[in-house]
Design a protein around this motif. Structure first.
Motif, mmCIF file in Angstrom:
data_model
loop_
_atom_site.group_PDB
_atom_site.id
_atom_site.type_symbol
_atom_site.label_atom_id
_atom_site.label_comp_id
_atom_site.label_asym_id
_atom_site.label_seq_id
_atom_site.Cartn_x
_atom_site.Cartn_y
_atom_site.Cartn_z
ATOM 1 N N ALA A 67 0.830 -1.214 0.000
ATOM 2 C CA ALA A 67 0.000 0.000 0.000
ATOM 3 C C ALA A 67 0.857 1.254 0.000
ATOM 4 C CB ALA A 67 -0.933 -0.008 1.213
ATOM 5 N N LEU A 68 2.052 1.161 0.589
ATOM 6 C CA LEU A 68 2.975 2.299 0.642
ATOM 7 C C LEU A 68 3.875 2.377 -0.589
ATOM 8 C CD1 LEU A 68 3.910 1.972 4.408
ATOM 9 C CD2 LEU A 68 2.727 3.934 3.381
ATOM 10 N N GLY A 69 3.712 1.449 -1.500
ATOM 11 C CA GLY A 69 4.469 1.500 -2.745
ATOM 12 C C GLY A 69 5.707 0.637 -2.777
ATOM 13 N N THR A 282 5.935 0.516 8.063
ATOM 14 C CA THR A 282 6.284 1.883 7.662
ATOM 15 C C THR A 282 7.656 2.294 8.161
ATOM 16 O OG1 THR A 282 3.912 2.409 7.841
ATOM 17 C CG2 THR A 282 5.428 4.253 7.548
ATOM 18 N N ILE A 283 7.964 2.011 9.430
ATOM 19 C CA ILE A 283 9.265 2.432 9.964
ATOM 20 C C ILE A 283 10.399 1.698 9.245
ATOM 21 C CG2 ILE A 283 9.348 0.775 11.902
ATOM 22 C CD1 ILE A 283 10.659 3.001 13.573
ATOM 23 N N ALA A 291 15.808 7.287 5.744
ATOM 24 C CA ALA A 291 15.453 8.096 6.912
ATOM 25 C C ALA A 291 16.172 7.580 8.156
ATOM 26 C CB ALA A 291 13.950 8.063 7.140
ATOM 27 N N ASP A 292 16.626 8.496 9.012
ATOM 28 C CA ASP A 292 17.111 8.064 10.315
ATOM 29 C C ASP A 292 15.917 7.511 11.088
ATOM 30 O OD1 ASP A 292 16.008 10.302 12.275
ATOM 31 O OD2 ASP A 292 16.790 11.331 10.506
ATOM 32 N N LEU A 293 16.181 6.789 12.177
ATOM 33 C CA LEU A 293 15.091 6.106 12.872
ATOM 34 C C LEU A 293 14.059 7.057 13.470
ATOM 35 C CD1 LEU A 293 16.491 2.935 14.689
ATOM 36 C CD2 LEU A 293 14.774 3.067 12.872
ATOM 37 N N VAL A 294 14.485 8.222 13.929
ATOM 38 C CA VAL A 294 13.520 9.180 14.475
ATOM 39 C C VAL A 294 12.566 9.642 13.383
ATOM 40 C CG1 VAL A 294 13.205 11.466 15.501
ATOM 41 C CG2 VAL A 294 14.986 9.946 16.376
ATOM 42 N N SER A 295 13.102 10.011 12.229
ATOM 43 C CA SER A 295 12.261 10.437 11.109
ATOM 44 C C SER A 295 11.367 9.289 10.636
ATOM 45 C CB SER A 295 13.123 10.936 9.951
ATOM 46 O OG SER A 295 13.854 12.084 10.322
ATOM 47 N N ALA A 296 11.931 8.079 10.589
ATOM 48 C CA ALA A 296 11.147 6.912 10.175
ATOM 49 C C ALA A 296 10.013 6.641 11.163
ATOM 50 C CB ALA A 296 12.059 5.695 10.071
#
Length: 331
Positions: A67-69, A282-283, A291-296
């Motif tokens: 779903a997220l591609g 998603t993460i 993405a870094d983990l915080v952004s993820a």
């Protein structure tokens, strides 16, 4: 993290290939309305208006990736009967690759939910939770070993239905040590001893409390539990999902542990079914997309806020995430 930055990561999802290993579940929904009580017993009579089947467990994690591609392959066990055929048909319909699906004589796990007026009346399960043994176990492990070299990350979706066992993690961690692959786990109470040295584990509050052997009742005990899990499991990071309180990320950085609390972005909560599947899908995708983990984790938090606002096992899309980020403080 700006919306523009998030969009950079989201655009890269289509290039990422994730292997999801774990317990495959068929979610059956029976929708209806209640207007009377049965004369046979003091229970509601549900007049059925609709019946549908959806992918659950590891299959729902893979469905979230699609779903997220992203590109998703799923590896788990289905039975050879009617329910197993429905699962396989749904996977192929969604574009989820089934090359590593294992068919066995055991029953396919089916969770049936009866829903009336957006409220779940009852759930009943059909399942076989015995762990794989003998030749079936050897074949399954050999299949996973041959598959691992082709993926950007591995997600283990553990629902304690027999697919997740110690030898599987020994194989995954050896591969991680040699090749640096990202291995994320959605855990289950009773299996924490298996999860040592993984990249990321995503327990909810109850699972984190059990795994850390600490009752989480406030921020102080929450932080202590996060630190304990990092130490006990020797893993790289822990993301504790906290329902309406959001989520908390614990990361090892050099000799320190960095803690980041993320408030929920959910506006309405109709159904939390499968929200953990959305978070780990998603993460993981966001992290391997750069993405870094915080952004993820921020992106995953937005995705979780979207799916709990839908009834039943659901997914979020890139477009929905970007729409939330137009107005959310992350932007």
């Amino acid at each position: 993290m700006t919306r523009a930055k998030a969009e950079q990561f989201l655009k890269k999802f289509k290039d990422k290939k994730i292997l999801v290993i774990g317990d495959i579940i068929l979610d059956r929904y029976i929708f209806g309305k209640v207007s009377r009580i049965s004369p046979e017993a003091p229970v509601p009579v549900v007049e059925v208006t609709e019946e549908s089947y959806r992918l659950g467990g590891a299959a729902n994690v893979a469905n979230n990736i699609i779903a997220l591609g992203g590109k998703a392959y799923v590896s788990g066990i289905i039975g050879k009967g009617f329910a197993g055929k429905i699962v396989k048909d749904l996977l192929e319909e969604k574009g989820i690759e089934v090359d590593y699906l294992f068919e066995d004589a055991r029953k396919t796990t089916v969770k049936t939910r009866i829903i009336a007026g957006n409220q779940q009346i009852v759930r009943f399960d059909i399942e076989d939770t015995r762990r794989l043994q003998g030749k079936a176990k050897e074949t399954f492990l050999s299949m996973i070993k041959n598959a691992l070299i082709d993926f950007d990350a591995v997600i283990v979706s553990d629902y304690k239905k027999g697919v997740v066992f110690e030898e599987l993690f020994r194989l995954l961690i050896n591969h991680k040590k040699k090749n640096g692959n990202f291995v994320a786990v959605d855990p289950k109470i009773g299996h924490f001893r298996f999860y040592k040295h993984v990249s990321l584990i995503t327990p909810n509050l109850a699972e984190a409390s059990h795994g850390a052997e600490i009752e989480i009742k406030d921020e102080k005990t929450l932080i202590k539990a996060g630190f304990n899990l990092l130490k006990k499991l020797a893993c790289d990071s822990v993301l504790i999902t906290r329902g309406e309180e959001g989520m908390s990320l614990f990361e090892k950085k050099d000799s320190e542990v960095v803690v980041t609390h993320l408030p929920t972005v959910a506006k309405k909560v109709f159904d939390v079914t499968g929200a953990g599947d959305t978070v780990i899908a998603t993460i993981t995708l966001a992290h391997v997309a750069g993405a870094d983990l915080v952004s993820a984790a921020k992106i995953a938090n937005v995705a979780a806020g979207i799916v709990v606002g839908k009834v039943g096992t659901a997914t979020a899309t890139v477009e929905e995430i970007l729409e939330i980020l137009k107005t959310h403080p992350y932007a």
